[in-house]
Motif scaffolding. Structure first.
Motif, PDB file in Angstrom:
ATOM      1  N   ALA A   1      80.407  19.822  36.774  1.00 49.46           N
ATOM      2  CA  ALA A   1      81.401  20.882  36.634  1.00 49.46           C
ATOM      3  C   ALA A   1      81.888  21.388  37.982  1.00 49.46           C
ATOM      4  O   ALA A   1      82.929  22.045  38.065  1.00 49.46           O
ATOM      5  N   LEU A   2      81.152  21.056  39.043  1.00 48.75           N
ATOM      6  CA  LEU A   2      81.551  21.453  40.392  1.00 48.75           C
ATOM      7  C   LEU A   2      82.663  20.572  40.943  1.00 48.75           C
ATOM      8  O   LEU A   2      83.283  20.917  41.953  1.00 48.75           O
TER       9      LEU A   2
ATOM     10  N   PRO B   1      82.001  18.088  46.592  1.00 47.66           N
ATOM     11  CA  PRO B   1      82.020  19.345  45.822  1.00 47.66           C
ATOM     12  C   PRO B   1      80.670  19.692  45.215  1.00 47.66           C
ATOM     13  O   PRO B   1      80.354  20.876  45.051  1.00 47.66           O
ATOM     14  N   LEU B   2      79.865  18.681  44.894  1.00 45.42           N
ATOM     15  CA  LEU B   2      78.529  18.941  44.374  1.00 45.42           C
ATOM     16  C   LEU B   2      77.683  19.656  45.416  1.00 45.42           C
ATOM     17  O   LEU B   2      77.057  20.697  45.131  1.00 45.42           O
ATOM     18  N   LEU B   3      77.665  19.129  46.633  1.00 46.41           N
ATOM     19  CA  LEU B   3      76.889  19.755  47.696  1.00 46.41           C
ATOM     20  C   LEU B   3      77.418  21.151  48.011  1.00 46.41           C
ATOM     21  O   LEU B   3      76.639  22.107  48.122  1.00 46.41           O
ATOM     22  N   ALA B   4      78.728  21.286  48.140  1.00 49.19           N
ATOM     23  CA  ALA B   4      79.315  22.591  48.450  1.00 49.19           C
ATOM     24  C   ALA B   4      78.971  23.618  47.375  1.00 49.19           C
ATOM     25  O   ALA B   4      78.654  24.770  47.668  1.00 49.19           O
ATOM     26  N   GLY B   5      78.992  23.197  46.135  1.00 46.04           N
ATOM     27  CA  GLY B   5      78.718  24.120  45.036  1.00 46.04           C
ATOM     28  C   GLY B   5      77.282  24.595  45.004  1.00 46.04           C
ATOM     29  O   GLY B   5      77.032  25.797  44.807  1.00 46.04           O
TER      30      GLY B   5
ATOM     31  N   LEU C   1      71.361  14.849  49.226  1.00 49.47           N
ATOM     32  CA  LEU C   1      72.437  15.468  50.001  1.00 49.47           C
ATOM     33  C   LEU C   1      71.928  16.649  50.818  1.00 49.47           C
ATOM     34  O   LEU C   1      72.319  16.840  51.977  1.00 49.47           O
ATOM     35  N   ALA C   2      71.046  17.445  50.210  1.00 48.02           N
ATOM     36  CA  ALA C   2      70.508  18.609  50.913  1.00 48.02           C
ATOM     37  C   ALA C   2      69.718  18.195  52.147  1.00 48.02           C
ATOM     38  O   ALA C   2      69.870  18.786  53.227  1.00 48.02           O
TER      39      ALA C   2
END
Length: 372
Positions: free
Chosen positions: A17-18, A24-28, A316-317
């Motif tokens: 959904a991000l 966008p997944l990491l940013a979210g 990603l983190a």
């Protein structure tokens, strides 16, 4: 054992959904802003809870999975020959992936995707609830580690649909206040979310042979059962603790080497307390200092795809040196005495992290990843 310690993730892709893609997944998850909103994909009239984390525009599950596999393979630099040498391990819900649109029945879906994406005619399907994707990764790692395979594409998909939504709502598993609050006082339950994910896992030898850079290393994995209750977890966290212990042993690492836990925590009272107990059993006093968060608080619970989505988040983190926020936290709960990341991302201080998953029936998995 040497080869088992060198299993490389060389390509990933995720839809949630991000947004589409890993950026966008990491940013979210770093922003910690939940993606829950009223469901527009189907009618929720009469439901107790009417929100989920869904991406507004999606294709059929089959199409989204094919796209995720293709993007992950391209990210890994796989040419036609490289794809043809890759098995496909697929985690998805049983039955037809009928919303949105339609697609092949699950038994045919893996073969359909393998042919469509140019992969080998060697497939496995995982429908073991919320540990489906993490079990697929563990199996892929084990088979690569013992030399049965060189390369596996692991894919997983769940798009929020009315049947599972109705079951969870009828069972009063959803958070009535519309927020997922893992490990927090006042937590009321889970909320569902979209997740369509693919990653390429291969031996270090296979990756080096084609000069492919790695995103991360899968150092260890563990699986264990509770046999405690059909739905409720062991309150002492015994099964999950055994899974974590197995992952650490397989990696040859002490508990203090772990610098982050991406928790399974769904925001339900019993599950979160059980997971906290498991972490206390494994890490002892260190559990009070070890950074922990559940990103389900932001992207929702993607059921069969959750293990793969959260593995990608963890990778990603680590790569970006920032640990995601545990959104929705109200106040500490004495049953969850953990170092929960609540206000802002923490810096990653070690190259090793765990991602945990648990499912109805007492199934538990732990995946231990590290720097490439």
């Amino acid at each position: 054992m040497a080869e088992r310690k060198h299993l490389k993730i060389t390509g990933v892709h995720a839809l949630s959904a991000l947004g589409r893609g890993v950026d966008p997944l990491l940013a979210g998850v770093l922003a910690g802003t939940p993606a829950f909103a009223p469901v527009r994909r189907f009618d929720t009239t009469g439901r107790r809870v009417t929100v989920a984390a869904t991406l507004p525009e999606t294709g059929t599950l089959a199409d989204e999975l094919a796209d995720a596999i293709d993007v992950a393979c391209r990210a890994a630099g796989l040419d036609r020959t490289g794809r043809a040498e890759a098995a496909l391990f697929l985690a998805t819900h049983g039955g037809p992936p009928s919303l949105p649109g339609g697609g092949p029945e699950t038994p045919e879906l893996a073969g359909h995707l393998a042919r469509r994406c140019g992969l080998a005619d060697r497939t496995r399907i995982y429908t073991t609830a919320c540990v489906s994707a993490s079990t697929a990764v563990a199996d892929a790692a084990a088979m690569i580690g013992r030399g049965d395979l060189d390369r596996v594409v692991v894919a997983a998909g769940y798009l929020v649909e009315p049947d599972q939504y109705a079951l969870f709502d009828a069972g009063r598993a959803f958070a009535a206040d519309g927020a997922v609050r893992p490990f927090s006082a006042g937590r009321q339950g889970l909320l569902l979310g979209d997740g369509v994910v693919a990653l390429v896992l291969e031996s270090a030898t296979a990756a080096a042979r084609r000069g492919a850079p790695a995103l991360a290393t899968v150092n260890g994995w563990g699986r264990a059962g509770d046999a405690y209750h059909p739905c409720q977890p062991d309150p002492d966290g015994g099964g999950l603790a055994r899974a974590v212990d197995a992952a650490l042993r397989r990696a040859g690492l002490p508990a203090e080497a772990v610098g982050y836990v991406n928790a399974n925590a769904t925001g339900t009272p019993y599950s979160d307390a059980s997971e906290a107990a498991a972490l206390r059993r494994v890490f002892g006093d260190l559990a009070g200092r070890l950074p922990v968060s559940s990103t389900k608080s932001v992207h929702g619970h993607a059921l069969e795809a959750s293990g793969l989505l959260e593995l990608v988040v963890t990778v990603l983190a680590l790569r970006h040196g920032k640990l995601p926020v545990n959104a929705g936290f109200l106040a500490p709960d004495e049953s969850c005495p953990l170092n929960v990341i609540t206000d802002a991302p923490h810096p990653a201080t070690t190259p090793h992290a765990l991602t945990l998953n648990a499912a109805f029936g007492g199934a538990n998995t732990a995946l231990l990843v590290g720097a490439p």
